[in-house]
Design a protein around this motif. Sequence first.
Motif, short mmCIF file in Angstrom:
data_model
loop_
_atom_site.label_atom_id
_atom_site.label_comp_id
_atom_site.label_asym_id
_atom_site.label_seq_id
_atom_site.Cartn_x
_atom_site.Cartn_y
_atom_site.Cartn_z
N LYS A 35 0.95 -1.25 -0.11
CA LYS A 35 -0.09 0.02 -0.12
C LYS A 35 0.78 1.06 0.24
CE LYS A 35 -3.74 -2.32 2.52
NZ LYS A 35 -4.61 -2.52 1.67
N ARG A 37 0.46 5.12 1.04
CA ARG A 37 -0.08 6.36 1.38
C ARG A 37 0.91 7.55 1.55
NH1 ARG A 37 -3.58 3.80 -0.52
NH2 ARG A 37 -4.89 2.58 0.71
N ILE A 42 -0.99 11.80 -2.48
CA ILE A 42 -2.29 12.79 -1.66
C ILE A 42 -2.04 14.14 -2.57
CG2 ILE A 42 -3.15 14.07 0.32
CD1 ILE A 42 -3.53 10.69 0.25
N LYS A 52 -10.91 16.68 -0.10
CA LYS A 52 -11.16 15.30 -0.04
C LYS A 52 -12.74 15.40 0.35
CE LYS A 52 -7.20 13.54 2.51
NZ LYS A 52 -6.77 12.75 3.71
N CYS A 54 -15.56 11.97 -0.73
CA CYS A 54 -15.79 10.56 -1.30
C CYS A 54 -16.47 10.75 -2.48
CB CYS A 54 -16.70 9.71 -0.27
SG CYS A 54 -16.88 8.06 -0.98
N GLU A 63 -10.78 12.97 7.93
CA GLU A 63 -10.46 11.80 8.66
C GLU A 63 -10.91 10.34 8.08
OE1 GLU A 63 -10.14 15.41 11.15
OE2 GLU A 63 -11.59 14.51 10.10
N ASN A 66 -9.95 8.48 2.08
CA ASN A 66 -8.64 8.11 1.80
C ASN A 66 -8.49 8.27 0.12
OD1 ASN A 66 -9.30 5.04 3.48
ND2 ASN A 66 -8.42 6.74 4.37
N TRP A 99 -10.75 9.84 -4.42
CA TRP A 99 -11.31 10.13 -2.84
C TRP A 99 -12.35 9.04 -2.66
CZ3 TRP A 99 -7.06 12.00 -0.93
CH2 TRP A 99 -6.59 13.12 -1.16
N GLU A 102 -13.76 5.60 3.95
CA GLU A 102 -13.24 4.23 4.45
C GLU A 102 -14.33 3.03 3.73
OE1 GLU A 102 -12.30 4.33 8.40
OE2 GLU A 102 -10.86 5.85 8.22
N HIS A 105 -14.02 2.80 -0.03
CA HIS A 105 -12.61 2.27 -0.42
C HIS A 105 -12.55 0.75 -0.17
CE1 HIS A 105 -8.13 3.15 0.21
NE2 HIS A 105 -8.29 2.08 -0.60
#
Length: 164
Positions: A35, A37, A42, A52, A54, A63, A66, A99, A102, A105
């Motif tokens: 992975k 990150r 970003i 960010k 979704c 927060e 991702n 984006w 969680e 994703h």
Amino acid sequence: ELPKPDLEVIRKLRNVEIIPTSLSMERVSFERDDKLRSARFIYNLLAKLGPKKCALCGCEIPELINGAHIWPVADIKRQPALDTTLKLEYALDGDNGLWLCENHHKLFDEGFLLIDRSGKIECRPDLEEKTKEYITAITPVTHLDPGILTPRFDDYLQKRYEIK
């Protein structure tokens, strides 16, 4: 490099340190883990997609958001015909990401949600009906924003589904 106006604002803040990154930092992370990150990934997503949020439900809680790879890093790393520099370039490319919150994703990475070349979002056909109903209920977006659908995004999407 951050844009000059951004750097000026950051420098005015107290207790904030600017730490430059380099590809060598990303290369170490890339070689060590399946992975990635990285700050550069970003940054590339921010440059392409903006703040960010979704892409599938509109969640804007930073927060929970991702950077999700379209062509997964683990799959990129398994390409014997590519050298490490090119693999890293693909893994850091803003066109190779979205984006996602969680939940979305995880659903995307596990193959419960599929994206076709037109940007249509679908549930995997073999899922139980109650699972499809739940996923549909939490996924109000049925098509990706057309601005996301670049030729390189399409290439990454094809690579994702060729491998799986």
